[in-house]
Design an enzyme around this catalytic site. Structure first.
Site, PDB file in Angstrom:
ATOM      1  N   CYS A   2       0.820  -1.212   0.000  1.00 13.65           N
ATOM      2  CA  CYS A   2       0.000   0.000   0.000  1.00 13.65           C
ATOM      3  C   CYS A   2       0.858   1.270   0.000  1.00 13.65           C
ATOM      4  O   CYS A   2       1.932   1.303   0.584  1.00 13.65           O
ATOM      5  CB  CYS A   2      -0.876   0.027   1.238  1.00 13.65           C
ATOM      6  SG  CYS A   2      -1.893  -1.427   1.379  1.00 13.65           S
ATOM      7  N   ARG A  27       5.443   0.433  -6.361  1.00 11.86           N
ATOM      8  CA  ARG A  27       5.371  -0.428  -5.181  1.00 11.86           C
ATOM      9  C   ARG A  27       4.446  -1.608  -5.395  1.00 11.86           C
ATOM     10  O   ARG A  27       4.477  -2.571  -4.627  1.00 11.86           O
ATOM     11  CB  ARG A  27       4.865   0.377  -3.973  1.00 11.86           C
ATOM     12  CG  ARG A  27       5.861   1.402  -3.481  1.00 11.86           C
ATOM     13  CD  ARG A  27       5.196   2.362  -2.527  1.00 11.86           C
ATOM     14  NE  ARG A  27       4.553   1.699  -1.424  1.00 11.86           N
ATOM     15  CZ  ARG A  27       5.097   1.500  -0.237  1.00 11.86           C
ATOM     16  NH1 ARG A  27       6.307   1.915  -0.017  1.00 11.86           N
ATOM     17  NH2 ARG A  27       4.434   0.895   0.715  1.00 11.86           N
ATOM     18  N   TRP A  74      -2.757  -2.879  -1.748  1.00 18.21           N
ATOM     19  CA  TRP A  74      -2.275  -4.222  -2.064  1.00 18.21           C
ATOM     20  C   TRP A  74      -3.022  -5.129  -1.105  1.00 18.21           C
ATOM     21  O   TRP A  74      -2.810  -5.078   0.098  1.00 18.21           O
ATOM     22  CB  TRP A  74      -0.770  -4.280  -1.849  1.00 18.21           C
ATOM     23  CG  TRP A  74      -0.105  -5.516  -2.328  1.00 18.21           C
ATOM     24  CD1 TRP A  74       0.154  -5.873  -3.622  1.00 18.21           C
ATOM     25  CD2 TRP A  74       0.427  -6.569  -1.509  1.00 18.21           C
ATOM     26  NE1 TRP A  74       0.811  -7.073  -3.653  1.00 18.21           N
ATOM     27  CE2 TRP A  74       0.990  -7.522  -2.382  1.00 18.21           C
ATOM     28  CE3 TRP A  74       0.483  -6.801  -0.141  1.00 18.21           C
ATOM     29  CZ2 TRP A  74       1.591  -8.684  -1.917  1.00 18.21           C
ATOM     30  CZ3 TRP A  74       1.085  -7.950   0.316  1.00 18.21           C
ATOM     31  CH2 TRP A  74       1.630  -8.879  -0.570  1.00 18.21           C
ATOM     32  N   GLY A 101      -0.811  -1.705   6.421  1.00 17.09           N
ATOM     33  CA  GLY A 101      -0.544  -2.632   7.524  1.00 17.09           C
ATOM     34  C   GLY A 101      -1.713  -3.588   7.702  1.00 17.09           C
ATOM     35  O   GLY A 101      -2.630  -3.618   6.883  1.00 17.09           O
ATOM     36  N   GLU A 486      20.461 -15.518  -7.159  1.00 12.96           N
ATOM     37  CA  GLU A 486      19.938 -14.214  -7.577  1.00 12.96           C
ATOM     38  C   GLU A 486      19.474 -14.261  -9.036  1.00 12.96           C
ATOM     39  O   GLU A 486      18.420 -13.729  -9.379  1.00 12.96           O
ATOM     40  CB  GLU A 486      21.017 -13.142  -7.362  1.00 12.96           C
ATOM     41  CG  GLU A 486      20.670 -11.745  -7.815  1.00 12.96           C
ATOM     42  CD  GLU A 486      19.425 -11.159  -7.148  1.00 12.96           C
ATOM     43  OE1 GLU A 486      18.902 -11.749  -6.192  1.00 12.96           O
ATOM     44  OE2 GLU A 486      18.970 -10.101  -7.633  1.00 12.96           O
ATOM     45  N   LYS A 490      15.651 -13.495 -10.176  1.00 13.58           N
ATOM     46  CA  LYS A 490      15.293 -12.470 -11.171  1.00 13.58           C
ATOM     47  C   LYS A 490      14.410 -13.086 -12.245  1.00 13.58           C
ATOM     48  O   LYS A 490      13.413 -12.513 -12.645  1.00 13.58           O
ATOM     49  CB  LYS A 490      16.550 -11.877 -11.845  1.00 13.58           C
ATOM     50  CG  LYS A 490      17.352 -10.917 -11.041  1.00 13.58           C
ATOM     51  CD  LYS A 490      16.717  -9.587 -10.759  1.00 13.58           C
ATOM     52  CE  LYS A 490      15.962  -9.576  -9.467  1.00 13.58           C
ATOM     53  NZ  LYS A 490      16.588  -9.285  -8.242  1.00 13.58           N
ATOM     54  N   GLU A 493      10.783 -14.022 -10.846  1.00 13.64           N
ATOM     55  CA  GLU A 493       9.876 -12.955 -10.424  1.00 13.64           C
ATOM     56  C   GLU A 493       9.333 -12.125 -11.581  1.00 13.64           C
ATOM     57  O   GLU A 493       8.220 -11.627 -11.503  1.00 13.64           O
ATOM     58  CB  GLU A 493      10.484 -12.067  -9.334  1.00 13.64           C
ATOM     59  CG  GLU A 493      11.653 -11.222  -9.736  1.00 13.64           C
ATOM     60  CD  GLU A 493      12.248 -10.474  -8.554  1.00 13.64           C
ATOM     61  OE1 GLU A 493      11.525 -10.126  -7.622  1.00 13.64           O
ATOM     62  OE2 GLU A 493      13.472 -10.239  -8.574  1.00 13.64           O
ATOM     63  N   HIS A 509      23.798 -34.759  -5.378  1.00 14.24           N
ATOM     64  CA  HIS A 509      23.016 -35.294  -4.258  1.00 14.24           C
ATOM     65  C   HIS A 509      21.520 -35.257  -4.545  1.00 14.24           C
ATOM     66  O   HIS A 509      20.722 -35.329  -3.622  1.00 14.24           O
ATOM     67  CB  HIS A 509      23.347 -34.516  -2.978  1.00 14.24           C
ATOM     68  CG  HIS A 509      24.788 -34.616  -2.595  1.00 14.24           C
ATOM     69  ND1 HIS A 509      25.362 -35.780  -2.153  1.00 14.24           N
ATOM     70  CD2 HIS A 509      25.788 -33.697  -2.637  1.00 14.24           C
ATOM     71  CE1 HIS A 509      26.647 -35.578  -1.915  1.00 14.24           C
ATOM     72  NE2 HIS A 509      26.935 -34.321  -2.212  1.00 14.24           N
TER      73      HIS A 509
HETATM   74  C1  F6R Z   1      13.684  -9.067  -5.581  1.00 17.20           C
HETATM   75  C2  F6R Z   1      13.397  -8.089  -4.566  1.00 17.20           C
HETATM   76  C3  F6R Z   1      13.035  -8.561  -3.188  1.00 17.20           C
HETATM   77  C4  F6R Z   1      13.671  -7.643  -2.133  1.00 17.20           C
HETATM   78  C5  F6R Z   1      13.184  -8.027  -0.721  1.00 17.20           C
HETATM   79  C6  F6R Z   1      13.825  -7.175   0.355  1.00 17.20           C
HETATM   80  O1  F6R Z   1      14.081  -8.475  -6.777  1.00 17.20           O
HETATM   81  O2  F6R Z   1      13.438  -6.928  -4.815  1.00 17.20           O
HETATM   82  O3  F6R Z   1      13.419  -9.883  -2.986  1.00 17.20           O
HETATM   83  O4  F6R Z   1      15.055  -7.748  -2.222  1.00 17.20           O
HETATM   84  O5  F6R Z   1      11.790  -7.875  -0.650  1.00 17.20           O
HETATM   85  O6  F6R Z   1      13.572  -5.820   0.169  1.00 17.20           O
HETATM   86  P1  F6R Z   1      14.427  -4.685   0.886  1.00 17.20           P
HETATM   87  O7  F6R Z   1      15.799  -4.728   0.314  1.00 17.20           O
HETATM   88  O8  F6R Z   1      13.709  -3.402   0.582  1.00 17.20           O
HETATM   89  O9  F6R Z   1      14.437  -5.012   2.354  1.00 17.20           O
END
Ligand code: F6R
Length: 613
Positions: A2, A27, A74, A101, A486, A490, A493, A509
């Site tokens: 949100c 966001r 959200w 929240g 990572e 990427k 997601e 394994h």
């Molecule tokens: C993936 C991504 C998330 C953030 C995670 C932590 O690309 O962006 O996995 O890394 O939500 O977010 P922060 O760094 O803001 O605590």
């Protein structure tokens, strides 16, 4: 997650709110709404889906006024729909609220309100707040007192903003726990409120950040801050350095693409002011790290979530290798409940781009309770993770808008490297020649990253070859093992493909059973200390008919002859190699998602700032 915007001042508030909500689009959200005080009555407009739906609604049913609040939602409680979108109004329409929240005790409060005859107009937990406020307001209490009485009854962590036509000269905002920030911006005879800085940076560069359990009463002329119990609180006004222009997409089709390409500059900025190349020394002044303190440390624990956690895993190798200090790495959502063993000789380091991730903040609080020295690496200046730490390192990358983190992954890798070198220096575990070499290697980075980006067209060819795959395996070892994780994160997601990162040594394994011609395997095999082992990994995958995409050091013809596709990276000092090897994997994920015509910047189900548990 949100987003909240509020305005009080002489201009029409509606464009200010819509513009602010637009700045928060990154966001992630599923609906949006606004409430405006218009001719002494509150008017509400709400729409599900994209912000453009709300804009169309406002164009169809125009509304204007000088006091307004807005929200992008959200969904947590109740489906994404116009009915559940914020703002929520009291029965008599006199009070409206927007909220970030989860009201953890909302069932209990709802039962109580239902018993009092309240009829609910939505399925949200948020609506309980506005009815609680209305009850006290109707019994004759003022808005601020009614709001505080309601806030005191809420369990959980919240950012809340509300207003009422009974007291049309003010907006009340509260921060309770760590459900994301509440920032109050100062203008000329006007005030702004937001959950995140980008929403107000077009208008102001001076702001107050609410601490947990503080309430702000915002009027056109300024703000007063108090506790939930009503005691006045002094506050500090911060000057905000970020340039809103940097939040624009420029020539790039997506923010993610822009941010991948910005890494040459952002890494130069990350290093800037911290490295004395002549003296061969690192300065991280905001950490306040003395030789005595550095020598007193027995252990570092790094906590983070998602991409930041992968950076933490690289940090473990760096700090152990360079500073000879044991490092544990923990997922923040695990650490917070595990009763970890921490003592005052432990430094707990949180990594968070947003600095507002609920799990990371809760883990920091846990570390604080146990007496640890608390550090953070953050991108969002003024964020909670920066403010509650004893010392911090700023990523210096500028705002990251694409939901998939890229430049806010490589910046902390460099911050962790600098921290490791500084600790080594202060603890006296590195000789001056080595120290000078470690420091001077940093200067190579922007150019090395630029050379990876210059090879983008080759990555596009590989993306074309992989775009119709269903699964993908990423293998790495040692310092590049987290880069396998990572790279897979990427891809999954933003392209919604199943991708798994694995430590290469673990293949035999179990996971090797997955390998067949339909399973592309991305293998990180730059010339680092694990290179020979990774070569045999390539052989094993090929022997089982697998398709290999190798991340290889330029000139490695042997590896190229074994692999089906190669993503070339320049020769790099191995301790810095993750900063370079991740670049083609960011580009690969980006181009696969783009070729699949997906919403790269706002992938489904995800939010940039995860301020709920
Ligand atoms: C993936 C991504 C998330 C953030 C995670 C932590 O690309 O962006 O996995 O890394 O939500 O977010 P922060 O760094 O803001 O605590």
């Amino acid at each position: 997650m949100c987003g909240i915007v509020g305005y009080i001042g002489p201009r029409d508030a509606v464009p200010v709110i819509l513009n602010g909500l637009k700045r928060l689009e990154y966001r992630g959200y599923d609906s949006a709404g606004l409430a405006v005080l218009s001719n002494r009555h509150i008017e509400i407009r709400r729409a599900s889906g994209k912000l453009s739906n709300l804009e169309s609604l406002v164009a169809e049913l125009p509304v204007s006024g000088r006091l307004a609040i807005g929200h992008t939602r959200w969904a947590t409680h109740g489906a994404p729909s116009a009915r559940n979108a914020h703002p929520h109004a009291s029965r008599n329409g006199e009070v409206v609220v927007v909220h970030n929240g989860i009201v953890e005790n909302y069932l209990e409060l709802r039962q109580e309100l239902l018993a009092d005859g309240v009829v609910f107009a939505s399925d949200t937990d948020t609506e309980t707040i506005v009815h609680l406020v209305e009850q006290d307001l109707s019994s004759g209490l003022g808005l601020v007192e009614s709001a505080c009485r309601a806030f005191r009854r809420l369990k959980g962590a919240h950012g809340i903003v509300l207003m009422s036509d009974r007291e049309p000269d003010k907006i009340v905002a509260a921060r309770i726990g760590n459900a994301g920030g509440v920032v109050i911006g100062f203008g000329q005879d006007e005030m702004f409120i937001a959950s995140d800085l980008p929403a107000i940076l077009d208008h102001t560069h001076r702001a107050v950040f609410l601490e947990s359990h503080q309430v702000a009463v915002v009027t056109q002329g300024g703000v007063t801050v108090q506790t939930l119990a009503g005691a006045p609180v002094d506050y500090q006004v911060h000057d905000l350095p970020w340039d809103p222009v940097a939040s624009q997409k420029g020539d790039h089709r997506h923010f993610m693409h822009k941010e991948i390409h910005e890494q040459v500059r952002s890494l130069a900025d990350t290093i800037a002011g911290r490295v004395d190349f002549d003296a061969g020394r690192i300065h991280l002044d905001t950490l306040s790290l003395s030789p005595k303190l550095a020598r007193s440390l027995h252990k570092v624990v790094i906590i983070a979530c998602g991409t930041a956690y992968h950076a933490a895993q690289v940090g473990k190798v760096l700090i152990e290798r360079i500073a000879h200090l044991p490092v544990e790495v923990d997922i923040a959502s695990e650490f917070r409940y595990r009763d970890p063993i921490i003592d005052p000789h432990t430094a707990v380091l949180a990594i968070s781009q947003s600095g507002e991730t609920a799990d990371t903040l809760a883990a920091m609080e846990e570390a604080r309770k146990k007496g640890a020295l608390l550090w953070s690496i953050v991108n969002a200046l003024g964020s909670q993770a920066m403010r509650i730490a004893d010392g911090f390192i700023s990523m210096q990358t500028g705002p990251e808008i694409g939901v998939a983190s890229t430049k806010a992954f490589t910046a902390p890798l460099v911050d962790l490297y600098m921290l490791a070198v500084l600790l080594a220096d202060l603890r006296g575990v590195v000789d001056s020649a080595n120290l000078r070499k470690l420091v001077s290697d940093l200067a190579l980075l922007p150019d090395l990253v630029g050379r990876c980006l210059d090879r983008e067209s080759e990555v596009v060819s590989v993306a074309q070859a992989l775009k119709d795959t269903r699964h993908c395996l990423y293998l790495g070892r040692g310092i590049n093992m987290p880069i396998a994780y990572e790279g897979a994160l990427k891809l999954k997601e933003i392209s919604y493909l199943h991708a798994e990162g694995y430590p290469a040594g673990e293949m035999k394994h179990g996971p090797i059973a997955l390998v067949d011609p339909d399973m592309p395997v991305v293998i990180l095999a730059p010339r680092d200390p694990w290179y020979e082992k990774m070569l045999s990994q390539v052989e094993q995958v090929k022997a089982r008919g697998g398709r290999v995409v190798a991340v290889a050091t330029e000139g490695d013809q042997h590896l190229a002859s074994l692999a089906d596709h190669v993503l070339w990276v320049p020769e790099t000092p191995w301790l810095l190699s993750p900063v370079v090897t991740v670049i083609p994997l960011q580009l690969l994920a980006y181009h696969i998602a783009d070729l699949r015509h997906l919403d790269v910047d706002q992938p489904r189900n995800l939010a940039k700032s995860v301020t709920v548990e």
